[in-house]
Structure formats: C-alpha cells, structure tokens
Design an enzyme around this catalytic site. Structure first.
Site, PDB file in Angstrom:
ATOM      1  N   ARG A  12       0.813  -1.232   0.000  1.00 55.19           N
ATOM      2  CA  ARG A  12       0.000   0.000   0.000  1.00 55.19           C
ATOM      3  C   ARG A  12       0.839   1.272   0.000  1.00 55.19           C
ATOM      4  O   ARG A  12       0.400   2.339   0.436  1.00 55.19           O
ATOM      5  CB  ARG A  12      -0.965   0.029   1.181  1.00 55.19           C
ATOM      6  N   LYS A  69       3.139  12.045 -10.860  1.00 55.84           N
ATOM      7  CA  LYS A  69       2.338  11.122 -11.674  1.00 55.84           C
ATOM      8  C   LYS A  69       3.174   9.878 -11.939  1.00 55.84           C
ATOM      9  O   LYS A  69       4.306   9.980 -12.412  1.00 55.84           O
ATOM     10  CB  LYS A  69       1.964  11.761 -13.008  1.00 55.84           C
ATOM     11  N   GLU A 118      10.313  20.576 -23.785  1.00 64.99           N
ATOM     12  CA  GLU A 118       9.514  20.862 -22.581  1.00 64.99           C
ATOM     13  C   GLU A 118      10.052  22.129 -21.884  1.00 64.99           C
ATOM     14  O   GLU A 118       9.299  22.893 -21.284  1.00 64.99           O
ATOM     15  CB  GLU A 118       9.549  19.687 -21.593  1.00 64.99           C
ATOM     16  N   LYS A 150       7.497  24.068 -13.067  1.00 66.62           N
ATOM     17  CA  LYS A 150       6.532  22.965 -13.006  1.00 66.62           C
ATOM     18  C   LYS A 150       6.046  22.781 -11.565  1.00 66.62           C
ATOM     19  O   LYS A 150       4.859  22.568 -11.322  1.00 66.62           O
ATOM     20  CB  LYS A 150       7.109  21.659 -13.559  1.00 66.62           C
ATOM     21  N   GLU A 182      -4.669  17.675 -10.637  1.00 67.75           N
ATOM     22  CA  GLU A 182      -5.316  18.086 -11.878  1.00 67.75           C
ATOM     23  C   GLU A 182      -6.826  18.215 -11.707  1.00 67.75           C
ATOM     24  O   GLU A 182      -7.601  17.756 -12.527  1.00 67.75           O
ATOM     25  CB  GLU A 182      -5.000  17.037 -12.962  1.00 67.75           C
ATOM     26  N   ARG A 228      -3.410  22.909 -13.811  1.00 70.41           N
ATOM     27  CA  ARG A 228      -2.312  22.089 -14.319  1.00 70.41           C
ATOM     28  C   ARG A 228      -2.386  21.926 -15.846  1.00 70.41           C
ATOM     29  O   ARG A 228      -1.401  21.568 -16.489  1.00 70.41           O
ATOM     30  CB  ARG A 228      -2.342  20.722 -13.603  1.00 70.41           C
ATOM     31  N   ASN A 250      -0.036  21.497 -20.638  1.00 70.81           N
ATOM     32  CA  ASN A 250      -0.382  20.739 -21.831  1.00 70.81           C
ATOM     33  C   ASN A 250      -0.212  21.532 -23.123  1.00 70.81           C
ATOM     34  O   ASN A 250      -0.606  21.074 -24.188  1.00 70.81           O
ATOM     35  CB  ASN A 250      -1.852  20.313 -21.688  1.00 70.81           C
ATOM     36  N   HIS A 265       0.522  19.957 -26.470  1.00 73.18           N
ATOM     37  CA  HIS A 265       0.389  18.510 -26.289  1.00 73.18           C
ATOM     38  C   HIS A 265      -0.834  17.906 -26.980  1.00 73.18           C
ATOM     39  O   HIS A 265      -0.827  16.718 -27.276  1.00 73.18           O
ATOM     40  CB  HIS A 265       0.384  18.161 -24.791  1.00 73.18           C
ATOM     41  N   HIS A 280       0.303  14.982 -28.989  1.00 71.91           N
ATOM     42  CA  HIS A 280      -0.156  13.609 -28.718  1.00 71.91           C
ATOM     43  C   HIS A 280      -0.794  13.009 -29.969  1.00 71.91           C
ATOM     44  O   HIS A 280      -0.625  11.818 -30.251  1.00 71.91           O
ATOM     45  CB  HIS A 280      -1.186  13.592 -27.578  1.00 71.91           C
ATOM     46  N   HIS A 334       8.820  12.126 -28.034  1.00 73.05           N
ATOM     47  CA  HIS A 334       7.769  12.970 -27.448  1.00 73.05           C
ATOM     48  C   HIS A 334       8.050  14.463 -27.642  1.00 73.05           C
ATOM     49  O   HIS A 334       7.206  15.208 -28.137  1.00 73.05           O
ATOM     50  CB  HIS A 334       7.618  12.629 -25.966  1.00 73.05           C
TER      51      HIS A 334
HETATM   52  N1  LIG Z   1       5.099  11.167 -14.843  1.00 67.64           N
HETATM   53  C1  LIG Z   1       5.034  12.258 -15.587  1.00 67.64           C
HETATM   54  O1  LIG Z   1       4.592  13.321 -15.160  1.00 67.64           O
HETATM   55  C2  LIG Z   1       5.561  12.196 -16.994  1.00 67.64           C
HETATM   56  C3  LIG Z   1       5.772  13.380 -17.713  1.00 67.64           C
HETATM   57  C4  LIG Z   1       6.316  13.284 -18.991  1.00 67.64           C
HETATM   58  C5  LIG Z   1       6.616  12.035 -19.524  1.00 67.64           C
HETATM   59  N2  LIG Z   1       6.381  10.911 -18.807  1.00 67.64           N
HETATM   60  C6  LIG Z   1       6.711   9.574 -19.339  1.00 67.64           C
HETATM   61  O2  LIG Z   1       8.117   9.522 -19.540  1.00 67.64           O
HETATM   62  C7  LIG Z   1       8.391   8.530 -20.537  1.00 67.64           C
HETATM   63  C8  LIG Z   1       9.465   9.074 -21.448  1.00 67.64           C
HETATM   64  O3  LIG Z   1      10.610   9.361 -20.689  1.00 67.64           O
HETATM   65  P1  LIG Z   1      12.041   9.616 -21.348  1.00 67.64           P
HETATM   66  O4  LIG Z   1      11.889  10.553 -22.468  1.00 67.64           O
HETATM   67  O5  LIG Z   1      12.932   9.937 -20.243  1.00 67.64           O
HETATM   68  O6  LIG Z   1      12.377   8.217 -22.041  1.00 67.64           O
HETATM   69  P2  LIG Z   1      13.037   6.848 -21.558  1.00 67.64           P
HETATM   70  O7  LIG Z   1      12.919   6.627 -20.129  1.00 67.64           O
HETATM   71  O8  LIG Z   1      12.489   5.811 -22.476  1.00 67.64           O
HETATM   72  O9  LIG Z   1      14.577   7.080 -21.942  1.00 67.64           O
HETATM   73  C9  LIG Z   1      14.925   7.318 -23.286  1.00 67.64           C
HETATM   74  C10 LIG Z   1      16.095   6.454 -23.731  1.00 67.64           C
HETATM   75  O10 LIG Z   1      17.290   6.954 -23.167  1.00 67.64           O
HETATM   76  C11 LIG Z   1      18.002   5.910 -22.487  1.00 67.64           C
HETATM   77  N3  LIG Z   1      18.700   6.590 -21.384  1.00 67.64           N
HETATM   78  C12 LIG Z   1      18.157   7.139 -20.285  1.00 67.64           C
HETATM   79  N4  LIG Z   1      19.084   7.823 -19.597  1.00 67.64           N
HETATM   80  C13 LIG Z   1      20.236   7.689 -20.264  1.00 67.64           C
HETATM   81  C14 LIG Z   1      21.547   8.189 -20.059  1.00 67.64           C
HETATM   82  N5  LIG Z   1      21.842   8.989 -19.040  1.00 67.64           N
HETATM   83  N6  LIG Z   1      22.507   7.828 -20.946  1.00 67.64           N
HETATM   84  C15 LIG Z   1      22.206   7.044 -22.019  1.00 67.64           C
HETATM   85  N7  LIG Z   1      20.983   6.580 -22.277  1.00 67.64           N
HETATM   86  C16 LIG Z   1      20.010   6.894 -21.414  1.00 67.64           C
HETATM   87  C17 LIG Z   1      16.945   4.923 -22.098  1.00 67.64           C
HETATM   88  O11 LIG Z   1      17.492   3.631 -21.950  1.00 67.64           O
HETATM   89  C18 LIG Z   1      16.000   4.999 -23.304  1.00 67.64           C
HETATM   90  O12 LIG Z   1      16.505   4.211 -24.352  1.00 67.64           O
HETATM   91  C19 LIG Z   1       7.078   8.234 -21.208  1.00 67.64           C
HETATM   92  O13 LIG Z   1       6.646   6.956 -20.810  1.00 67.64           O
HETATM   93  C20 LIG Z   1       6.120   9.285 -20.692  1.00 67.64           C
HETATM   94  O14 LIG Z   1       4.792   8.830 -20.599  1.00 67.64           O
HETATM   95  C21 LIG Z   1       5.867  10.961 -17.554  1.00 67.64           C
HETATM   96 ZN   LIG Z   2       5.298  16.423 -22.536  1.00 69.90          ZN
END
Ligand SMILES: NC(=O)c1ccc[n+]([C@@H]2O[C@H](COP(=O)([O-])OP(=O)(O)OC[C@H]3O[C@@H](n4cnc5c(N)ncnc54)[C@H](O)[C@@H]3O)[C@@H](O)[C@H]2O)c1
Ligand SMILES: [Zn+2]
Length: 387
Positions: free
Chosen positions: A145, A167, A209, A251, A261, A266, A270, A273, A277, A290
């Site tokens: 939990r 999130k 971003e 942020k 939200e 919040r 977006n 986006h 999206h 993205h």
């Molecule tokens: N929780 C939230 O508020 C929120 C906000 C925006 C995005 N997201 C989520 O984040 C995800 C995307 O995150 P991301 O863009 O970080 O992608 P990711 O986590 O997939 O990383 C991108 C790539 O970079 C590699 N990588 C990561 N750090 C590295 C480093 N220091 N050196 C070399 N390679 C490295 C990873 O292995 C991967 O191949 C999506 O799933 C999205 O939905 C969440």
């Molecule tokens: Zn975004």
C-alpha cells in the site's frame, strides 16, 4: 491575475537568484504540504545527494534500486555508496523503452520486492528516464500500500518533467498512462553529469519541454534560452544547472497549485500537447520522440493563436526560431491525413465532451485555456505547418 500571470510575475527574484548562483548546486522545493520534497541539482554530486537523502529519510536500511538497463554502470556505482551509508541494497534491471511500462514488468518488480524482503521501511530508488521513473514510482505506490520513493532521473525530459509532480503509472496495449497513481517521491537527485551519455536526439527532445515552460510561464527564462542556445546544446554544466532548476521551479509552482489536476490549472502544462499527442498516436509512437512531437505541436498551437490575433506574429517567430535553434522539428514531415490528426485530437484524454480545448499563448510567458476551438482553425494550423 491568472495563474500564469501570478507565477511569471512572482518568480522574477528567484530567477535572478538562480542566475547569480552560477553552477553551484541548486535545490528546488516542491511544496505539497506533508508531501513536500526537495529536488537537488548539481554536477558530479550523486554521492552527496544520497547522503542528503539518507538524512531526510528516517530508518533507511534497505533500498530497492530499479534501473534502466542502459544505466547499469550508474547502478553499480550505487552499491558502494549505499553500503557506506549502511543501506542494504537489491537491484532490479528494466529493459529500456516504453514497452517496459506494462503490467508484466510491474508484476515482476512486485515479485522481486517480495523475494528480497522489502518491507514498509524499504525505499524504491528509480534510476532512468521517464519510463523507469513512472514504472518504479507506480510499483512504490502499490507495494504494501505504498513505500517511500526516490528518483534519480537520467534523461533531460525526466529531470525537468516526469520527476516533478508525482504522476506514476503504466500503459495498457490500447492506452498510454491509463493505469497509475499520484505518488510523490521523497527526494529527487539530479546529477547533470549523467546526461553526458544521453543520445543527442533524446537530449534535444527534452529541450522542447523547457521551451514550453518559457512560453507558458516565464518570458525572462525564454530570453535566457534564446541567448544561451549554444551552451545549452553543448550541455554546458552552468547552463544545464540553470535551465533544469528553473524548469523544475516552474513545473513545481503549477503542481503545488493543482496537485491532482482537479482545478484545471495544471492544464497549462499541456501547451502543444493536444497536437503533439495526436502526432505521436497517428505515427504509432514510432516516428517522433515525445519532445519532437511537442515542438511541432507548439508550432501549430502558436500558429493558431497568431491567426486568431491572440499573440503577435513576432512572438510566434521567436518561438519557432528558438525551437529550430535547439535542433527541434517545427514542421510535420510525415504524410498523416489531417482528418486522422483531428480525430486523434478529439479523442485525447484531456478533451472534454469531444469539445476541442487548447492551451494558447497570449504572449511569451502567458497562456490561456481556450474552449470550443473551431475545427477549421485547427485544420488550417495543421496544414500550414507541413514540410
Ligand atoms: N510522470 C510524468 O509526469 C511524466 C511526464 C512526462 C513524460 N512521462 C513519461 O516519460 C516517458 C518518457 O521518458 P524519457 O523521455 O525519459 O524516455 P526513456 O525513459 O524511455 O529514456 C529514453 C532512452 O534513453 C536511455 N537513457 C536514459 N538515460 C540515459 C543516459 N543517461 N545515458 C544514455 N541513455 C540513457 C533509455 O534507456 C532509453 O533508451 C514516457 O513513458 C512518458 O509517458 C511521464
Ligand atoms: Zn510532454
């Protein structure tokens, strides 16, 4: 005054303070009553940050370190660091990529946590980008939990976006981020040195971003990005420290005002986006990263706002030039039918009752939520921004 106005107006002195501190370590506090937490930012400071984390967390005797497979060497460095702090550690490796945000990986994490006797006092430490942060955070929110959670983001996007705001979640085959929870970390440790190995396209994608924060909330920050594009692209430590800290502050201010939200505030995050999206969905998440889709989306939204006379053509030009200067795409070069994009926009999770709602800028540093945007305006702004 609107939220955007209050935030951009009220934050000037903090911004100047940040500029003056140079590449010294920065701390951003995310204010959420008893769920408040610090984001520590610095270069080559991970060991110190872990020490600070231990001082913050009472009875930290066991860490479950969940890491992206590409960050195995960072995870290895943690073994000794945690040992020195007297923390027992177990490691779980996650295959890199969006596919890992799934029920199977989540269930594997739960099983492994049970096997390594994780209990209520254990702390989940996530090392990786948004994928591992979202997955590990959700595992932390559900195991027994809810157990404590610390993030070590390693992509630029995760440093400025996904690690702020709480999130967490996973995807189902038919829908992204549809299962999840709000679960705030206890601390976020950002070591900009970890960005050295991040591929250029991933790095630039995270910059989208950061530009977004400037457009929606902070004209002064936007000007800083314009003047320092060269250093930013070269991952200059000083510039990185400033842009990450300021982005987290911006942020965090929005999240503090609307944690779950519920008030609509919040929604300004977006910006770009709804278009973005739709671009990602209609290209099966395989063509654009993205941030790249968001860069095109901001250009489309900016175009629509300029056509509607909401902001000036000059502001739109500045936004486009900055995005281009940061090596981000500003036109759609895939032949996606406009009708498909429009239909994806209508089914976006953030759309209410099928009515198109967009975040549109009034000027650099200020945006407004506009409801009931006409389809013909949307079509025009899509078609005007094709290669
Ligand atoms: N929780 C939230 O508020 C929120 C906000 C925006 C995005 N997201 C989520 O984040 C995800 C995307 O995150 P991301 O863009 O970080 O992608 P990711 O986590 O997939 O990383 C991108 C790539 O970079 C590699 N990588 C990561 N750090 C590295 C480093 N220091 N050196 C070399 N390679 C490295 C990873 O292995 C991967 O191949 C999506 O799933 C999205 O939905 C969440
Ligand atoms: Zn975004």
């Amino acid at each position: 005054m609107s939220l955007a106005g209050r935030l951009s107006g009220g934050s000037k002195s903090e911004y100047l303070k940040l500029i003056e501190t140079g590449n010294m370590d920065s701390t951003v506090n995310v204010s959420l009553a008893e769920r408040s937490y610090p984001i520590w930012i610095g270069t080559n400071v991970l060991a110190n940050q872990l020490h600070q984390t231990q001082q913050l967390l009472s009875h930290w005797k066991h860490a479950v370190v969940i890491h992206d497979e590409h960050l195995a060497s960072v995870a290895n460095q943690m073994v000794g660091a945690l040992e020195q702090l007297g923390v027992r550690s177990d490691f779980i490796k996650i295959p890199s990529g969006e596919k890992s945000k799934c029920v199977e990986q989540l269930s594997m994490i739960w099983e492994q946590m049970l096997q390594c006797k994780a209990d209520r006092k254990s702390v989940v430490v996530a090392i990786g980008g948004g994928v591992v942060g979202d997955l590990a955070g959700f595992a932390a929110s559900t195991y027994m939990r809810g157990v404590r959670f610390v993030q070590i983001p390693t992509t630029l996007l995760s440093m400025v976006d996904s690690s702020v705001g709480g999130k967490t979640g996973i995807n189902l085959p038919a829908s992204k981020n549809i299962i999840g929870a709000f679960w705030q970390p206890h601390a976020v440790c950002i070591d900009t040195r970890l960005l050295n190995t991040l591929p250029e396209r991933e790095y630039n994608s995270g910059l989208a971003e950061i530009v977004k924060y400037g457009v929606i909330l902070d004209a002064e920050f936007f000007s800083y990005l314009e003047s320092n594009a060269f250093g930013i692209l070269n991952r200059d430590a000083d510039a990185l420290n400033k842009i990450i800290a300021r982005s987290c502050e911006l942020k965090a201010s929005v999240v503090s005002a609307d944690e779950r939200e519920t008030t609509g505030l919040r929604a300004i995050l977006n910006y770009g986006h709804t278009f973005g999206h739709a671009i990602e969905a209609t290209t099966a998440y395989g063509t654009y990263l993205h941030g790249e889709a968001i860069s095109i989306g901001m250009t489309m939204a900016g175009h629509l706002a300029a056509k509607a006379g909401m902001w000036t053509a000059e502001d739109l030009r500045r936004q486009t030039d900055l995005l281009r200067g940061l090596k981000l795409p500003v036109v759609l070069n895939e032949p996606i039918p406009t009708i498909d994009l429009l239909s994806a926009m209508r089914s976006d999770k953030k759309t209410e009752h099928g009515e198109l709602q967009l975040i549109l800028p009034n000027r650099i540093g200020h945006v407004t939520v506009v409801k009931g945007v006409s389809e013909s305006d949307v079509i025009q702004s899509i078609d005007a921004n094709r290669a």
